[in-house]
Enzyme design. Structure first.
Site, short mmCIF file in Angstrom:
data_model
loop_
_atom_site.label_atom_id
_atom_site.label_comp_id
_atom_site.label_asym_id
_atom_site.label_seq_id
_atom_site.Cartn_x
_atom_site.Cartn_y
_atom_site.Cartn_z
N GLY A 48 0.80 -1.08 -0.10
CA GLY A 48 -0.20 -0.13 0.03
C GLY A 48 0.99 1.17 0.01
N GLU A 64 -0.14 0.14 -5.85
CA GLU A 64 0.78 0.49 -4.87
C GLU A 64 1.29 -1.82 -4.27
OE1 GLU A 64 2.63 1.77 -3.04
OE2 GLU A 64 2.00 4.00 -3.44
N PRO A 85 -7.42 10.16 13.90
CA PRO A 85 -5.89 11.53 13.43
C PRO A 85 -4.86 11.31 14.90
CG PRO A 85 -8.11 11.76 14.76
CD PRO A 85 -8.57 10.80 13.77
N ASP A 92 11.71 10.84 8.30
CA ASP A 92 13.22 11.72 8.52
C ASP A 92 13.09 13.00 7.69
OD1 ASP A 92 14.44 8.59 9.94
OD2 ASP A 92 15.29 8.43 7.71
N GLU A 121 11.46 -8.92 2.14
CA GLU A 121 10.65 -9.70 1.43
C GLU A 121 9.61 -10.17 1.36
OE1 GLU A 121 11.49 -13.58 4.54
OE2 GLU A 121 12.16 -11.85 5.83
#
Length: 155
Positions: A48, A64, A85, A92, A121
């Site tokens: 996703g 995706e 929320p 990062d 994997e």
């Protein structure tokens, strides 16, 4: 890029973005679920990601899944809507994304299982084996919602 998930954590940073996203619970003919081990956090997850301009959320889930697992899938249902929320992803680069995602149910229709730059994997698992796998709580909730067969309340 690294990512840290926060859910109901009073020390979580404040969200600074909201991005529509989709994920897929992909089930094969044997009833096994498809999971990938993510590069950014080492956890097992559903395929996703973020929706692109010009595509629908189901198209996002299909794209995706193809990008992350090598499989072509067909969306056959909805597992649930997830928009807590108090669930944010801190990246990062400084982005802190509030969760807004639709999780779809899908079945494989082609392709070949392969890892991507986002995974180390990609494997099929018996549903009973999933409980022992390391995964973030939001992914585990989606898997459990699928296993329960009941669409969760919207929220």
């Amino acid at each position: 890029m690294g990512r840290r998930d926060y859910e109901n954590d009073p020390h979580a940073p404040a969200a600074n973005s909201l991005v529509p996203a989709a994920s897929a619970v992909v089930i094969d003919e044997a009833g096994r679920i498809l999971l990938q081990r993510r590069v950014d956090n080492g956890m097992w997850a559903l395929p996703g990601g973020a929706m692109n301009l010009g595509e629908s959320l189901p198209e996002c889930a299909v794209r995706e899944t193809r990008e992350e697992t090598g499989l072509d899938v067909e969306v056959v249902g909805i597992v649930g809507t997830y928009s807590n929320p108090r669930h944010v992803f801190a990246y990062d680069d400084g982005e802190v994304r509030q969760e807004f995602s639709i999780c779809f149910l899908a079945r494989p229709v082609g392709g070949r299982l392969t890892v991507s730059e986002e995974s180390t994997e990609v494997r099929w698992f018996e549903p009973s084996a999933v409980d022992a796998l390391p995964m973030v709580s939001g992914v585990r909730k989606r898997v459990n919602d699928w296993r329960s067969g009941v669409m969760p309340a919207i929220g």
